[in-house]
Write an enzyme that holds these catalytic residues in place. Structure first.
Site, short mmCIF file in Angstrom:
data_model
loop_
_atom_site.label_atom_id
_atom_site.label_comp_id
_atom_site.label_asym_id
_atom_site.label_seq_id
_atom_site.Cartn_x
_atom_site.Cartn_y
_atom_site.Cartn_z
N SER A 55 -13.42 55.78 100.85
CA SER A 55 -12.96 54.60 100.11
C SER A 55 -12.81 54.84 98.61
O SER A 55 -12.22 54.02 97.91
CB SER A 55 -13.91 53.43 100.34
N ASP B 171 -18.48 46.43 93.12
CA ASP B 171 -19.03 45.63 94.22
C ASP B 171 -20.40 46.12 94.71
O ASP B 171 -20.88 45.67 95.74
CB ASP B 171 -18.04 45.62 95.40
N HIS C 224 -18.57 50.60 95.10
CA HIS C 224 -17.39 51.15 94.44
C HIS C 224 -17.38 50.77 92.96
O HIS C 224 -18.00 49.78 92.57
CB HIS C 224 -16.13 50.62 95.12
#
Ligand SMILES: *[C@@H]1O[C@H](CO)[C@@H](O)[C@H](O)[C@H]1NC(C)=O
Ligand SMILES: *[C@@H]1O[C@H](CO)[C@@H](O)[C@H](O)[C@H]1NC(C)=O
Length: 381
Positions: free
Chosen positions: A37, A336, A339
Protein backbone atom coordinates in the site's frame (compact mmCIF):
# COMPACT_ATOMS: atom_id res chain seq x y z
CA UNK A 1 53.96 6.18 -19.38
CA UNK A 2 52.51 7.35 -22.67
CA UNK A 3 49.63 4.94 -22.30
CA UNK A 4 48.72 6.04 -18.85
CA UNK A 5 48.89 9.72 -19.88
CA UNK A 6 46.51 8.99 -22.72
CA UNK A 7 44.15 7.08 -20.53
CA UNK A 8 44.22 9.90 -17.99
CA UNK A 9 43.22 12.35 -20.67
CA UNK A 10 40.43 10.11 -21.81
CA UNK A 11 39.20 9.47 -18.30
CA UNK A 12 39.19 13.21 -17.70
CA UNK A 13 37.17 13.71 -20.85
CA UNK A 14 34.85 10.92 -19.84
CA UNK A 15 34.40 12.50 -16.45
CA UNK A 16 33.67 15.81 -18.09
CA UNK A 17 31.14 14.27 -20.46
CA UNK A 18 29.46 12.46 -17.62
CA UNK A 19 29.19 15.54 -15.50
CA UNK A 20 27.68 17.84 -18.13
CA UNK A 21 23.95 17.16 -18.03
CA UNK A 22 23.27 18.46 -21.53
CA UNK A 23 25.34 15.72 -23.14
CA UNK A 24 23.36 13.03 -21.38
CA UNK A 25 19.64 13.32 -21.55
CA UNK A 26 17.43 11.77 -18.95
CA UNK A 27 16.86 8.33 -20.29
CA UNK A 28 14.12 6.92 -18.11
CA UNK A 29 11.04 6.35 -20.20
CA UNK A 30 9.21 4.06 -17.82
CA UNK A 31 8.82 2.89 -14.22
CA UNK A 32 7.90 -0.61 -13.09
CA UNK A 33 7.14 -1.16 -9.45
CA UNK A 34 6.34 -3.91 -6.98
CA UNK A 35 5.18 -3.52 -3.39
CA UNK A 36 2.29 -2.88 -1.01
CA UNK A 37 0.00 0.00 0.00
CA UNK A 38 2.98 2.35 0.24
CA UNK A 39 3.22 2.17 -3.57
CA UNK A 40 -0.20 1.00 -4.83
CA UNK A 41 -1.60 3.63 -7.21
CA UNK A 42 -4.92 1.91 -7.84
CA UNK A 43 -4.67 -1.89 -8.04
CA UNK A 44 -6.69 -1.86 -4.84
CA UNK A 45 -9.69 -0.64 -6.86
CA UNK A 46 -9.85 -4.03 -8.56
CA UNK A 47 -9.36 -6.32 -5.57
CA UNK A 48 -12.30 -8.28 -4.12
CA UNK A 49 -12.37 -8.14 -1.25
CA UNK A 50 -9.85 -5.30 -0.93
CA UNK A 51 -7.29 -5.66 1.85
CA UNK A 52 -7.67 -2.01 2.84
CA UNK A 53 -11.31 -1.12 2.06
CA UNK A 54 -10.96 2.13 4.03
CA UNK A 55 -8.51 3.48 1.44
CA UNK A 56 -11.35 3.46 -1.10
CA UNK A 57 -13.57 5.94 0.72
CA UNK A 58 -13.23 9.61 1.72
CA UNK A 59 -11.23 11.30 3.11
CA UNK A 60 -8.58 9.23 1.26
CA UNK A 61 -7.33 11.14 -1.75
CA UNK A 62 -8.86 14.41 -0.55
CA UNK A 63 -5.76 16.59 -0.84
CA UNK A 64 -4.47 16.07 -4.34
CA UNK A 65 -6.83 13.94 -6.41
CA UNK A 66 -9.90 15.21 -4.54
CA UNK A 67 -11.41 11.74 -4.46
CA UNK A 68 -10.41 8.24 -3.30
CA UNK A 69 -8.42 6.52 -6.04
CA UNK A 70 -6.90 3.43 -4.49
CA UNK A 71 -3.94 5.24 -2.94
CA UNK A 72 -3.72 4.79 0.83
CA UNK A 73 -2.99 8.44 1.60
CA UNK A 74 -4.50 11.88 1.27
CA UNK A 75 -2.61 12.46 -1.97
CA UNK A 76 0.45 11.44 -3.95
CA UNK A 77 2.83 8.66 -2.97
CA UNK A 78 6.62 8.51 -3.29
CA UNK A 79 6.30 6.81 -6.70
CA UNK A 80 4.10 9.67 -7.95
CA UNK A 81 6.73 12.25 -7.03
CA UNK A 82 9.44 10.17 -8.73
CA UNK A 83 7.30 9.96 -11.90
CA UNK A 84 6.72 13.72 -11.83
CA UNK A 85 10.43 14.37 -11.45
CA UNK A 86 11.30 12.12 -14.40
CA UNK A 87 8.67 13.86 -16.52
CA UNK A 88 6.54 10.72 -16.75
CA UNK A 89 2.82 10.24 -16.18
CA UNK A 90 1.75 8.58 -12.91
CA UNK A 91 2.43 4.86 -13.14
CA UNK A 92 -0.82 3.09 -13.96
CA UNK A 93 -1.97 0.06 -12.00
CA UNK A 94 -1.57 -3.34 -13.62
CA UNK A 95 -5.18 -4.25 -12.87
CA UNK A 96 -6.32 -1.20 -14.81
CA UNK A 97 -4.70 -2.60 -17.96
CA UNK A 98 -5.93 -6.09 -17.24
CA UNK A 99 -9.52 -4.92 -16.84
CA UNK A 100 -9.39 -2.67 -19.89
CA UNK A 101 -9.88 0.51 -17.87
CA UNK A 102 -6.45 1.88 -18.73
CA UNK A 103 -5.40 2.01 -22.40
CA UNK A 104 -2.47 -0.16 -23.45
CA UNK A 105 -0.66 2.83 -24.92
CA UNK A 106 0.10 3.82 -21.30
CA UNK A 107 2.22 0.69 -20.87
CA UNK A 108 5.16 2.35 -22.54
CA UNK A 109 5.57 4.44 -19.40
CA UNK A 110 5.58 1.40 -17.17
CA UNK A 111 3.23 -0.53 -14.94
CA UNK A 112 2.63 -0.56 -11.20
CA UNK A 113 2.15 -4.05 -9.77
CA UNK A 114 2.04 -3.00 -6.10
CA UNK A 115 -1.09 -4.04 -4.21
CA UNK A 116 -2.25 -2.67 -0.87
CA UNK A 117 -1.99 -5.39 1.74
CA UNK A 118 0.61 -7.37 -0.18
CA UNK A 119 3.24 -9.37 1.65
CA UNK A 120 6.68 -10.66 0.77
CA UNK A 121 5.97 -14.12 2.14
CA UNK A 122 3.33 -16.63 1.16
CA UNK A 123 1.10 -18.60 3.41
CA UNK A 124 -0.73 -16.22 5.71
CA UNK A 125 -4.45 -16.80 6.15
CA UNK A 126 -5.11 -13.11 5.42
CA UNK A 127 -6.97 -12.70 2.11
CA UNK A 128 -4.67 -9.95 0.96
CA UNK A 129 -1.57 -12.10 1.02
CA UNK A 130 -2.31 -13.92 -2.19
CA UNK A 131 -0.84 -10.95 -4.05
CA UNK A 132 2.68 -11.51 -2.80
CA UNK A 133 5.63 -9.87 -4.46
CA UNK A 134 6.29 -13.18 -6.27
CA UNK A 135 2.74 -13.06 -7.68
CA UNK A 136 3.39 -9.47 -8.80
CA UNK A 137 6.59 -10.57 -10.53
CA UNK A 138 4.57 -13.30 -12.27
CA UNK A 139 2.17 -10.63 -13.59
CA UNK A 140 5.12 -8.70 -14.92
CA UNK A 141 6.54 -11.75 -16.70
CA UNK A 142 3.13 -12.64 -18.15
CA UNK A 143 2.83 -9.15 -19.49
CA UNK A 144 6.19 -9.02 -21.25
CA UNK A 145 5.21 -10.68 -24.55
CA UNK A 146 2.25 -8.35 -24.96
CA UNK A 147 4.40 -5.24 -24.56
CA UNK A 148 7.61 -6.11 -26.34
CA UNK A 149 8.13 -7.98 -29.54
CA UNK A 150 11.64 -9.33 -29.13
CA UNK A 151 14.34 -9.85 -26.47
CA UNK A 152 16.29 -7.00 -28.08
CA UNK A 153 13.36 -4.57 -27.79
CA UNK A 154 12.93 -5.76 -24.22
CA UNK A 155 16.53 -5.02 -23.50
CA UNK A 156 16.21 -1.54 -24.95
CA UNK A 157 13.15 -0.75 -22.86
CA UNK A 158 14.65 -2.20 -19.71
CA UNK A 159 17.78 -0.13 -20.05
CA UNK A 160 15.66 2.98 -19.93
CA UNK A 161 13.38 1.78 -17.13
CA UNK A 162 13.50 2.36 -13.43
CA UNK A 163 12.44 -0.70 -11.44
CA UNK A 164 11.28 -0.12 -7.88
CA UNK A 165 11.17 -3.20 -5.66
CA UNK A 166 9.52 -2.39 -2.36
CA UNK A 167 8.97 -1.33 0.27
CA UNK A 168 7.44 -4.70 1.08
CA UNK A 169 7.36 -6.75 4.26
CA UNK A 170 5.50 -4.40 6.60
CA UNK A 171 2.44 -6.66 6.32
CA UNK A 172 4.37 -9.86 7.01
CA UNK A 173 5.21 -9.55 10.69
CA UNK A 174 2.78 -10.84 13.27
CA UNK A 175 2.45 -8.19 15.98
CA UNK A 176 1.23 -9.80 19.19
CA UNK A 177 -0.90 -7.33 21.11
CA UNK A 178 0.84 -7.89 24.41
CA UNK A 179 4.40 -8.34 25.56
CA UNK A 180 7.64 -7.96 23.72
CA UNK A 181 8.47 -9.76 20.50
CA UNK A 182 11.72 -11.73 20.85
CA UNK A 183 14.40 -10.45 18.48
CA UNK A 184 15.15 -13.97 17.18
CA UNK A 185 11.54 -14.43 16.14
CA UNK A 186 11.53 -11.09 14.44
CA UNK A 187 14.80 -11.76 12.65
CA UNK A 188 13.48 -15.05 11.30
CA UNK A 189 10.81 -13.10 9.46
CA UNK A 190 13.26 -10.42 8.39
CA UNK A 191 15.70 -12.84 6.84
CA UNK A 192 12.91 -14.63 4.95
CA UNK A 193 11.55 -11.31 3.68
CA UNK A 194 15.02 -10.14 2.63
CA UNK A 195 15.72 -13.36 0.75
CA UNK A 196 12.38 -13.10 -1.06
CA UNK A 197 13.12 -9.53 -2.11
CA UNK A 198 16.61 -10.57 -3.19
CA UNK A 199 15.28 -13.35 -5.38
CA UNK A 200 12.81 -10.98 -7.06
CA UNK A 201 15.61 -8.50 -7.81
CA UNK A 202 17.78 -11.34 -9.10
CA UNK A 203 15.06 -12.50 -11.49
CA UNK A 204 14.72 -8.97 -12.81
CA UNK A 205 18.47 -8.63 -13.32
CA UNK A 206 18.47 -11.98 -15.13
CA UNK A 207 15.88 -10.47 -17.48
CA UNK A 208 18.46 -7.76 -18.26
CA UNK A 209 16.93 -5.06 -16.11
CA UNK A 210 19.68 -2.53 -15.33
CA UNK A 211 18.42 -0.08 -12.70
CA UNK A 212 16.65 -1.21 -9.54
CA UNK A 213 15.70 1.05 -6.66
CA UNK A 214 15.29 -0.90 -3.41
CA UNK A 215 13.73 1.01 -0.50
CA UNK A 216 14.50 -0.20 2.99
CA UNK A 217 12.01 -0.35 5.81
CA UNK A 218 10.28 2.58 7.50
CA UNK A 219 11.03 3.23 11.20
CA UNK A 220 7.92 1.35 12.32
CA UNK A 221 8.72 2.18 15.95
CA UNK A 222 7.37 5.66 15.12
CA UNK A 223 4.23 4.23 13.53
CA UNK A 224 1.09 5.30 15.49
CA UNK A 225 -0.41 1.85 15.04
CA UNK A 226 2.66 0.29 16.69
CA UNK A 227 2.93 3.09 19.26
CA UNK A 228 -0.67 2.51 20.29
CA UNK A 229 -0.30 -1.26 20.38
CA UNK A 230 2.80 -1.14 22.60
CA UNK A 231 2.06 2.03 24.54
CA UNK A 232 3.83 2.05 27.91
CA UNK A 233 4.50 4.37 30.85
CA UNK A 234 8.16 3.33 30.79
CA UNK A 235 9.82 6.44 29.33
CA UNK A 236 13.07 4.61 28.72
CA UNK A 237 11.41 2.69 25.93
CA UNK A 238 11.14 5.87 23.84
CA UNK A 239 13.73 7.91 21.96
CA UNK A 240 13.82 11.71 21.84
CA UNK A 241 11.19 11.77 19.10
CA UNK A 242 8.87 9.51 21.10
CA UNK A 243 9.42 6.44 18.93
CA UNK A 244 9.76 2.95 20.42
CA UNK A 245 13.46 2.16 20.51
CA UNK A 246 13.18 -1.64 20.66
CA UNK A 247 10.82 -1.70 17.72
CA UNK A 248 12.94 0.55 15.54
CA UNK A 249 15.98 -1.61 16.30
CA UNK A 250 14.25 -4.55 14.62
CA UNK A 251 13.94 -2.59 11.42
CA UNK A 252 17.45 -1.16 11.55
CA UNK A 253 18.55 -4.75 11.73
CA UNK A 254 16.31 -5.64 8.81
CA UNK A 255 17.75 -2.80 6.75
CA UNK A 256 21.27 -4.03 7.43
CA UNK A 257 20.34 -7.52 6.25
CA UNK A 258 18.81 -6.03 3.11
CA UNK A 259 21.90 -3.94 2.36
CA UNK A 260 24.19 -6.93 2.82
CA UNK A 261 22.20 -8.81 0.19
CA UNK A 262 22.18 -5.79 -2.12
CA UNK A 263 25.98 -5.63 -1.86
CA UNK A 264 26.15 -9.29 -2.79
CA UNK A 265 23.94 -8.67 -5.83
CA UNK A 266 26.13 -5.73 -6.87
CA UNK A 267 29.11 -8.09 -7.00
CA UNK A 268 27.16 -10.70 -8.95
CA UNK A 269 25.80 -8.13 -11.41
CA UNK A 270 28.54 -5.51 -11.78
CA UNK A 271 27.03 -3.82 -14.85
CA UNK A 272 23.80 -2.90 -13.12
CA UNK A 273 22.78 -0.11 -10.83
CA UNK A 274 21.13 -1.29 -7.62
CA UNK A 275 20.19 1.74 -5.53
CA UNK A 276 19.35 1.36 -1.85
CA UNK A 277 16.94 3.99 -0.51
CA UNK A 278 17.19 4.66 3.20
CA UNK A 279 13.53 5.25 4.08
CA UNK A 280 14.31 4.64 7.75
CA UNK A 281 16.45 7.73 8.30
CA UNK A 282 14.57 9.72 5.72
CA UNK A 283 11.37 9.38 7.77
CA UNK A 284 13.07 9.51 11.16
CA UNK A 285 14.40 13.01 10.40
CA UNK A 286 10.79 14.21 9.91
CA UNK A 287 9.84 13.03 13.41
CA UNK A 288 13.05 14.35 14.98
CA UNK A 289 12.94 17.86 13.50
CA UNK A 290 9.34 18.39 12.36
CA UNK A 291 9.54 22.21 12.27
CA UNK A 292 12.50 22.09 9.93
CA UNK A 293 10.31 20.32 7.38
CA UNK A 294 7.22 22.45 7.86
CA UNK A 295 5.31 20.04 10.07
CA UNK A 296 3.35 20.96 13.16
CA UNK A 297 3.51 19.94 16.82
CA UNK A 298 2.53 16.56 18.32
CA UNK A 299 4.15 15.02 15.28
CA UNK A 300 3.33 11.42 16.22
CA UNK A 301 -0.42 12.11 16.10
CA UNK A 302 -2.11 11.17 12.84
CA UNK A 303 -4.18 13.50 10.72
CA UNK A 304 -7.11 11.19 10.13
CA UNK A 305 -8.23 9.26 13.18
CA UNK A 306 -10.09 9.44 16.45
CA UNK A 307 -8.85 9.48 19.98
CA UNK A 308 -6.01 7.98 21.94
CA UNK A 309 -2.51 9.33 22.52
CA UNK A 310 -1.73 9.25 18.80
CA UNK A 311 -5.19 10.01 17.43
CA UNK A 312 -5.26 6.40 16.30
CA UNK A 313 -8.03 4.05 17.36
CA UNK A 314 -8.17 0.62 15.79
CA UNK A 315 -11.96 0.54 16.35
CA UNK A 316 -12.50 3.86 14.59
CA UNK A 317 -9.96 4.23 11.84
CA UNK A 318 -9.66 6.73 9.02
CA UNK A 319 -12.35 5.94 6.46
CA UNK A 320 -14.83 4.72 9.08
CA UNK A 321 -18.01 6.72 9.44
CA UNK A 322 -17.69 9.67 11.76
CA UNK A 323 -13.88 9.76 11.56
CA UNK A 324 -12.67 13.04 10.16
CA UNK A 325 -9.31 14.26 8.93
CA UNK A 326 -7.38 17.24 10.24
CA UNK A 327 -7.72 20.72 8.74
CA UNK A 328 -4.22 20.82 7.32
CA UNK A 329 -2.69 17.41 6.43
CA UNK A 330 0.52 19.12 5.29
CA UNK A 331 1.34 19.67 8.99
CA UNK A 332 1.27 15.91 9.68
CA UNK A 333 3.65 13.05 8.91
CA UNK A 334 1.15 10.30 9.70
CA UNK A 335 -2.07 10.09 7.72
CA UNK A 336 -4.05 7.19 9.16
CA UNK A 337 -1.79 5.45 11.66
CA UNK A 338 -0.11 3.21 9.16
CA UNK A 339 0.36 5.27 5.99
CA UNK A 340 1.96 8.68 5.72
CA UNK A 341 0.67 11.95 4.32
CA UNK A 342 1.48 13.29 0.88
CA UNK A 343 3.68 15.90 2.60
CA UNK A 344 5.80 13.15 4.19
CA UNK A 345 5.98 11.15 0.95
CA UNK A 346 7.18 14.27 -0.85
CA UNK A 347 10.12 14.56 1.58
CA UNK A 348 10.99 10.89 1.10
CA UNK A 349 10.97 11.33 -2.68
CA UNK A 350 13.16 14.39 -2.30
CA UNK A 351 15.64 12.38 -0.24
CA UNK A 352 15.83 9.83 -3.06
CA UNK A 353 16.02 12.17 -6.02
CA UNK A 354 18.28 14.85 -4.56
CA UNK A 355 19.99 12.94 -1.76
CA UNK A 356 21.23 12.15 0.73
CA UNK A 357 19.14 9.04 1.31
CA UNK A 358 20.29 6.75 -1.49
CA UNK A 359 23.39 4.64 -2.10
CA UNK A 360 24.67 5.22 -4.73
CA UNK A 361 23.31 8.65 -5.56
CA UNK A 362 20.23 8.64 -7.78
CA UNK A 363 20.97 9.92 -11.26
CA UNK A 364 18.75 10.50 -14.26
CA UNK A 365 21.49 9.35 -16.61
CA UNK A 366 20.94 5.64 -16.66
CA UNK A 367 23.38 2.92 -17.58
CA UNK A 368 22.62 3.06 -21.30
CA UNK A 369 23.80 6.68 -21.49
CA UNK A 370 26.95 5.96 -19.58
CA UNK A 371 27.95 3.09 -21.83
CA UNK A 372 27.17 4.97 -25.05
CA UNK A 373 29.18 7.99 -23.89
CA UNK A 374 31.92 5.57 -22.97
CA UNK A 375 32.04 3.88 -26.38
CA UNK A 376 31.87 7.20 -28.25
CA UNK A 377 35.03 8.52 -26.78
CA UNK A 378 36.99 5.37 -26.12
CA UNK A 379 39.88 5.47 -28.66
CA UNK A 380 40.21 1.72 -28.49
CA UNK A 381 36.78 1.18 -30.05
C1 LIG B 1 19.87 -10.73 -21.74
O1 LIG B 1 20.96 -10.24 -22.52
C2 LIG B 1 21.79 -11.28 -23.00
C3 LIG B 1 23.00 -10.61 -23.66
O2 LIG B 1 22.60 -9.64 -24.59
C4 LIG B 1 21.00 -12.16 -23.94
O3 LIG B 1 21.80 -13.23 -24.41
C5 LIG B 1 19.81 -12.75 -23.18
O4 LIG B 1 18.99 -13.50 -24.08
C6 LIG B 1 18.99 -11.65 -22.55
N1 LIG B 1 17.96 -12.24 -21.69
C7 LIG B 1 16.68 -12.01 -21.83
C8 LIG B 1 15.78 -12.71 -20.89
O5 LIG B 1 16.24 -11.23 -22.68
C1 LIG C 1 -12.13 3.95 20.09
O1 LIG C 1 -13.29 3.79 19.33
C2 LIG C 1 -14.31 3.06 20.00
C3 LIG C 1 -15.46 2.85 19.02
O2 LIG C 1 -15.87 4.07 18.45
C4 LIG C 1 -14.73 3.79 21.27
O3 LIG C 1 -15.70 3.04 21.96
C5 LIG C 1 -13.49 4.00 22.14
O4 LIG C 1 -13.84 4.78 23.25
C6 LIG C 1 -12.40 4.70 21.37
N1 LIG C 1 -11.18 4.77 22.17
C7 LIG C 1 -10.52 5.92 22.37
C8 LIG C 1 -9.28 5.81 23.19
O5 LIG C 1 -10.88 6.98 21.91
Amino acid sequence: MYCSAISRTWSLLLLLLLSVPSTITCCYTSIFSFGDSLTDTGNLNFMYPPANPNCLVPPYGETYFQHPNGRCSNGRLVIDFIAEYLGLPYVKPYMGFKNGVVGRENMKHGVNFAVAGATALEGDADASTKYTIAVQLGWFKDMLPSIYTSPSSCKKVFQSSLFIVGPIGGNDYPYPSSGIIPLEEFNTYSSRIVSTITSVIKELLDLNVTTVLVPGSFPYGCNPYVLTLYETKDEEKYDQAGCLIWFNEFFENYNEMLQTEINRLRELYPHTNIIYADYFNSVLQLYRSPQQFGFGENILKVCCGSGGSYNYNVSAMCGSSGVISCDDPSKYVGWDGYHLTEAAYRWIAKGILHGPYTTPKFTTSCIKSVTSADSNINPMK
